[in-house]
Scaffold this motif. Structure first.
Motif, PDB file in Angstrom:
ATOM      1  N   GLY A  53       0.771  -1.233   0.000  1.00 42.24           N
ATOM      2  CA  GLY A  53       0.000   0.000   0.000  1.00 42.24           C
ATOM      3  C   GLY A  53       0.799   1.278   0.000  1.00 42.24           C
ATOM      4  O   GLY A  53       0.240   2.367  -0.200  1.00 42.24           O
ATOM      5  N   ARG A  54       2.108   1.181   0.207  1.00 44.63           N
ATOM      6  CA  ARG A  54       2.934   2.387   0.238  1.00 44.63           C
ATOM      7  C   ARG A  54       3.118   2.930  -1.180  1.00 44.63           C
ATOM      8  O   ARG A  54       3.289   2.171  -2.128  1.00 44.63           O
ATOM      9  N   ARG A  55       3.140   4.252  -1.280  1.00 42.25           N
ATOM     10  CA  ARG A  55       3.180   4.899  -2.590  1.00 42.25           C
ATOM     11  C   ARG A  55       4.587   5.334  -2.991  1.00 42.25           C
ATOM     12  O   ARG A  55       4.821   5.679  -4.142  1.00 42.25           O
ATOM     13  N   TYR A  56       5.494   5.367  -2.045  1.00 44.73           N
ATOM     14  CA  TYR A  56       6.889   5.724  -2.358  1.00 44.73           C
ATOM     15  C   TYR A  56       7.795   5.182  -1.264  1.00 44.73           C
ATOM     16  O   TYR A  56       7.350   4.900  -0.148  1.00 44.73           O
ATOM     17  N   GLY A  57       9.052   5.038  -1.584  1.00 42.31           N
ATOM     18  CA  GLY A  57      10.084   4.771  -0.584  1.00 42.31           C
ATOM     19  C   GLY A  57      10.955   6.007  -0.447  1.00 42.31           C
ATOM     20  O   GLY A  57      10.944   6.886  -1.315  1.00 42.31           O
ATOM     21  N   VAL A  58      11.704   6.090   0.645  1.00 40.49           N
ATOM     22  CA  VAL A  58      12.622   7.214   0.889  1.00 40.49           C
ATOM     23  C   VAL A  58      14.018   6.639   1.142  1.00 40.49           C
ATOM     24  O   VAL A  58      14.195   5.830   2.056  1.00 40.49           O
ATOM     25  N   VAL A  59      14.987   7.055   0.345  1.00 42.19           N
ATOM     26  CA  VAL A  59      16.357   6.596   0.548  1.00 42.19           C
ATOM     27  C   VAL A  59      16.912   7.241   1.820  1.00 42.19           C
ATOM     28  O   VAL A  59      16.892   8.463   1.963  1.00 42.19           O
ATOM     29  N   ALA A 112       8.281   7.896   8.648  1.00 42.84           N
ATOM     30  CA  ALA A 112       8.354   9.240   9.216  1.00 42.84           C
ATOM     31  C   ALA A 112       7.843  10.287   8.222  1.00 42.84           C
ATOM     32  O   ALA A 112       7.163  11.247   8.611  1.00 42.84           O
ATOM     33  N   ALA A 113       8.166  10.096   6.947  1.00 46.55           N
ATOM     34  CA  ALA A 113       7.718  11.064   5.939  1.00 46.55           C
ATOM     35  C   ALA A 113       6.191  11.104   5.868  1.00 46.55           C
ATOM     36  O   ALA A 113       5.588  12.173   5.682  1.00 46.55           O
ATOM     37  N   ARG A 114       5.561   9.954   6.020  1.00 48.71           N
ATOM     38  CA  ARG A 114       4.097   9.926   6.020  1.00 48.71           C
ATOM     39  C   ARG A 114       3.543  10.663   7.244  1.00 48.71           C
ATOM     40  O   ARG A 114       2.508  11.338   7.172  1.00 48.71           O
ATOM     41  N   MET A 115       4.222  10.546   8.361  1.00 45.05           N
ATOM     42  CA  MET A 115       3.773  11.266   9.568  1.00 45.05           C
ATOM     43  C   MET A 115       3.936  12.771   9.385  1.00 45.05           C
ATOM     44  O   MET A 115       3.103  13.554   9.832  1.00 45.05           O
ATOM     45  N   LEU A 125      -2.330   8.939   2.525  1.00 44.89           N
ATOM     46  CA  LEU A 125      -1.934   7.896   3.469  1.00 44.89           C
ATOM     47  C   LEU A 125      -2.562   6.553   3.131  1.00 44.89           C
ATOM     48  O   LEU A 125      -2.071   5.507   3.552  1.00 44.89           O
ATOM     49  N   SER A 126      -3.665   6.588   2.407  1.00 44.46           N
ATOM     50  CA  SER A 126      -4.370   5.345   2.085  1.00 44.46           C
ATOM     51  C   SER A 126      -3.505   4.468   1.194  1.00 44.46           C
ATOM     52  O   SER A 126      -2.589   4.939   0.529  1.00 44.46           O
ATOM     53  N   ALA A 127      -3.823   3.174   1.193  1.00 42.54           N
ATOM     54  CA  ALA A 127      -3.060   2.234   0.382  1.00 42.54           C
ATOM     55  C   ALA A 127      -3.249   2.548  -1.094  1.00 42.54           C
ATOM     56  O   ALA A 127      -4.338   2.911  -1.538  1.00 42.54           O
ATOM     57  N   GLY A 128      -2.187   2.413  -1.847  1.00 40.77           N
ATOM     58  CA  GLY A 128      -2.275   2.676  -3.276  1.00 40.77           C
ATOM     59  C   GLY A 128      -1.071   2.120  -3.995  1.00 40.77           C
ATOM     60  O   GLY A 128      -0.172   1.545  -3.377  1.00 40.77           O
TER      61      GLY A 128
END
Lengths: 427, 427
Positions: A43-49, A141-144, A413-416
Motif C-alpha cells: 500500500g505504500r506509494r513511495y520509498g525514501v532513501v 516518518a515522511a508519512r507522519m 496515506l491510504s493504500a495505493g
C-alpha cells in the motif's frame, strides 16, 4: 563517540564465497552490484532513501584487525589465503546511488557498487542492514510529516527499538522532516535538536503534582513542557498554570482520547489566560492518528513506537544483486520476467511545471535526454575514496522538495500503487 | 570487540528530570522501578524474556566521559551540578528480574530496579531498548522453533535489520532455540554457531553453474550446501550431485513454492542416490510458513525477515514504571484500574505434574507458599555489582523447559489469550 567495528557485521556466506572465489581466480572479476526493491511495503506509494551517508562512514572503518581475522581463521570460516587477503582489505571500488532523501520505487537502482567480486560482495550485508533499516524508518516518518500538516513532530521512540537502531531511527526521522528527537546520542553524533522535559515518574516522585511542577519550572524555567496527565488532566493544567503562570510554554498529554482532551485542554488554558501555551500530544501516534487530529488544537506531536518500527513496515525489502560480471549482464533466471540485469542509469522525468511523471531506468545505456529530466544517481565513493556528501540538513531539504514534486496522490496515506511509474529498459 | 559507549543511548528527559531532582533534593529518594507489559502483542500467548544479560553488560560501561558530559552541559541539557554528578556516576543499586528465557505475561514484573531516583531513572531508556527489542525477537523465534518441530532453524535476517540490532537478534533467536546464525559478529561476541555457504551471486559470477559448484566444493568440501535455484532447480540438483557426488551434505532452495519443490527435490535426490543429502529451504519463512511445511521432506529452515522483525510484533511493549518511593506505593491515576503500585514478588504455580497453572504476583509482600511454586525473580546486580549470570546456553535450556511446562494450548500459533492467568494482589 560510536566506535563499533563493522568488519564482522556481516553474513558468514559473504566470506565463504570470497574464500572460494580467491581459490578459483574469479574473485578479481569486475562486478556491478545494485541495491533495489522488487516491491514497496503493501500500500505504500513511495520509498525514501536513507542511511547511505551513514553507510559510507561505516565503510571507512571496514577493516579486519588481527582479532577478527583470527576469529575467522580459527573457526574455519576462511582459509589462510583469505585471512591474508582480509588483513589488508580496503574497498577500492566505486559506489554511486540516489541521494539521501530521494524517493524510490520498485526497480529504482538506489545504490550501485562497482569493483572486484570479492571487495563488493563483502559489503552486501552491511549495506542492506543500514539501508533497509534507515529507509524503512524514513518512509514511515515522511508519512507522519505529511499527516502533521506543518505541525512539529518529535521522535521519542528510542525505548521501543534496539539501542543503536534508535539512534539511526532518530536520524532517519529527522531527515524525513521531524523537528526533534528525544535521543541524546543522535544529538551528539548528528547534531539533531533534542527535546524532553519530564515523565510521569517525576510527578510520582514528588509529594504532589504542584511540587513536581514547581521543581521542574525552577530547573528549566517557564519555557518547559509540563506533563499534565499523571492524575487528573484538568487539575493538572490548573496546577501547571498556577505554578508557571500563563507564560508556560507547553503542556503535554500522553494518554486518553487525545482529540477530546486537546479541545478541553485548549479551552481550559485559554480560560486561564494561557492562550499562548502550546499543547503537545503523544501516546501511540502513527500517521493515521496524527491525521485524525488535524482539526484539533494540537501544536506538536510526539511519535514513538510507530516511527521507530516503520509503522507496519520495519524493513524496506531492499536487495543487493549482482547485475554485471566483466561487462556481461547477469540475472537469476527465476527473476527474468521481473528483473533486468546490467548496470542501470536512472532519471526522473518531469512536466515543465516541475511535477514528476515517471522514472526511466536504462540498463547498460542512458535514457534519451528530455528537457525536464533529473539524473538520480550521484557518486558516494570513487576509487575507494568517499566524495563530499550532502549534510543531513541538505538531505532533509531534498526530501521536502521531492515530496512537493510528486503528483498529489502520492501523499495520500491510504493504500495505493507506487506514485510514479517506472520504466526499465533492458540492454 | 563491540565498544559503543552506552551513556548517551538515552532520552533527553531522563537527564532533565535528574537535573531538577538534584536541585530540589528528591534525587536521593529511594525508588523502585519495574519493567512489565500491559498486554502481549495481539494474539500472542506468551512473551519471552531476553536481553537482560546483554543489558547488565552494557550497564557496566554506563559512565559519562568528559566529551559526553561536555556535550550535555554545552547544549544545556544539564546544569553544572548535574554535569558534576554525571561525571562520577556509577549505578550502585540492585537489579532483580526474571531469568533470560523465562516466559512472561501481562503484569509480570520482569525487571525490578532499586536505588535512588536519579541513578534508577537514568537506566530507563537503555533498559527498555534492550529488553523490548530482544524479547520481541525471542518471542517470534520461539514460535518458529515450535513450528519447526525439532528441525533445525538458521537465523539469516541480518540484512533486514539495523546492523547492531542484527547481532542482538541473532542472540535472541539462538536463545529461543535456533541452531545457527549467519551473523559473524554474533559468533564472535556470543559464541553462537554460524553458518553460510553461498548466494546466487556466486553462481552468477561463474561461467556456468557446474563451475560455481565445483569451486565451492573445492573450497568447502562435500559437507557444504549448494544453492540450486539460480537457474533451474532440477538441473541445479543434477549439477550439484554430478559435481559433489551423493555425499553432498545439503542443497538449498530459496524461492518458489517450497512445499512442491521440497518434494520434487527429495525425489530427484533419492533417484540420484543422494539419499542422505539434506534439503534446506529459505525465503520469507515465518512461523506459519514453517508450520505449513511440517509434512514436507525439509531438513532445515532458514528464517530471515520475519524473525529479525518479530514476525509482526517488532517491539515488546515493555514499560519501566516507578512503583515505589521511600517505601510508598505509587501509581499513575489513569492506570489505577489496571496497574498496582509497589514492589512485586512473583511465583509461578504448578500442578504436581509440573504443568504451570498460574502466575501469582504480590505487591509489597510475598505469595503464600504452595508446594509447586517456583520463584521467578533472581538477582542480576547487587549494590552495583553484577552477580554471576547464566550462560546463553543455560538460558536457552531454561526457555526449552519453560515451554514444556505450560499447557499445550500455549504453543498454538493461532491467536489466543495469554496461556497462564496472572493474579496481581495489591498491597
Amino acid at each position: 563517540m560510536h566506535s563499533s567495528r563493522p568488519a564482522l557485521l556481516t553474513d558468514h556466506y559473504e566470506l565463504t564465497m570470497i574464500s572460494a572465489a580467491l581459490r578459483d581466480g574469479t574473485a578479481d572479476r569486475t562486478c556491478v552490484f545494485e541495491v533495489f526493491t522488487r516491491r514497496l511495503p503493501a500500500g505504500r506509494r513511495y520509498g525514501v532513501v536513507a542511511g547511505t551517508t551513514r553507510l559510507v562512514e561505516l565503510l571507512q572503518d571496514l577493516r579486519f584487525d588481527e582479532t577478527e581475522v583470527a576469529f575467522l581463521r580459527d573457526t574455519g570460516v576462511v582459509d589462510e589465503a583469505t585471512a591474508t587477503w582480509l588483513s589488508t582489505y580496503r574497498f577500492s571500488g566505486d559506489i554511486d546511488g540516489y541521494a539521501e532523501g530521494e524517493l524510490y520505487f520498485p526497480g529504482s537502482p538506489i545504490l550501485t557498487v562497482t569493483g572486484t567480486f570479492a571487495e563488493c560482495v563483502l559489503l552486501e550485508t552491511l549495506t542492506l542492514s543500514v539501508l533497509n533499516h534507515d529507509s524503512a524508518i524514513a518512509a514511515a516518518a515522511a508519512r507522519m510529516v505529511t499527516a502533521a500538516r506543518g505541525r512539529t513532530l518529535i521522535e521519542m521512540g528510542s525505548r521501543r527499538a534496539h539501542e543503536e537502531a534508535a539512534v539511526a531511527a532518530a536520524r532517519a526521522s529527522y531527515l524525513a522532516g521531524f523537528g526533534f528527537t528525544s535521543n541524546l546520542a543522535a544529538g551528539a553524533r548528528y547534531g539533531i535538536p533534542t527535546a524532553g522535559t519530564a515523565a510521569h515518574a517525576f510527578t510520582l516522585l514528588h509529594d504532589d503534582e504542584p511540587a513536581a511542577f514547581a521543581s521542574q519550572v525552577a530547573a528549566q524555567g517557564r519555557s518547559t513542557t509540563l506533563l499534565v496527565d499523571t492524575y487528573d488532566i484538568a487539575q493538572g493544567i490548573r496546577n501547571a498554570i498556577a505554578v508557571a503562570g500563563p507564560e508556560l510554554r507547553a503542556v503535554r498529554i500522553d494518554s486518553g482520547d487525545l482529540a477530546v482532551l486537546a479541545q478541553h485542554s485548549r479551552e481550559l488554558l485559554d480560560s486561564l489566560g494561557a492562550t499562548e501555551t502550546k499543547i503537545i500530544v503523544s501516546g501511540d501516534l502513527d500517521e493515521y492518528a496524527i491525521a485524525a487530529l488535524a482539526a484539533e488544537p494540537v501544536d506538536m506531536y510526539g511519535a514513538g513506537t510507530a516511527v521507530v518500527t516503520g509503522s507496519g513496515a520495519p524493513t524496506a525489502g531492499l536487495v543487493y544483486k549482482l547485475v554485471e560480471v566483466e561487462g556481461r549482464s547477469v540475472v537469476k533466471r527465476s527473476e527474468r520476467k521481473a528483473t533486468v540485469g546490467g548496470r542501470k542509469t536512472a532519471v526522473r522525468r518531469h512536466k515543465p511545471s516541475g511535477t514528476a511523471t515517471e522514472e526511466i531506468i536504462v540498463s547498460q545505456g542512458t535514457p534519451d535526454p528530455q528537457p525536464n529530466d533529473r539524473p538520480l544517481q550521484r557518486p558516494y565513493v570513487s576509487a575507494g575514496k568517499p566524495v563530499r556528501l550532502p549534510t543531513l540538513t541538505e538531505s532533509r531539504e531534498h526530501l521536502r522538495q521531492c515530496l512537493i514534486s510528486i503528483p498529489w496522490e502520492g501523499l495520500k496515506l491510504s493504500a495505493g500503487d507506487p506514485t510514479l511509474p517506472v520504466t526499465v529498459v533492458g540492454a
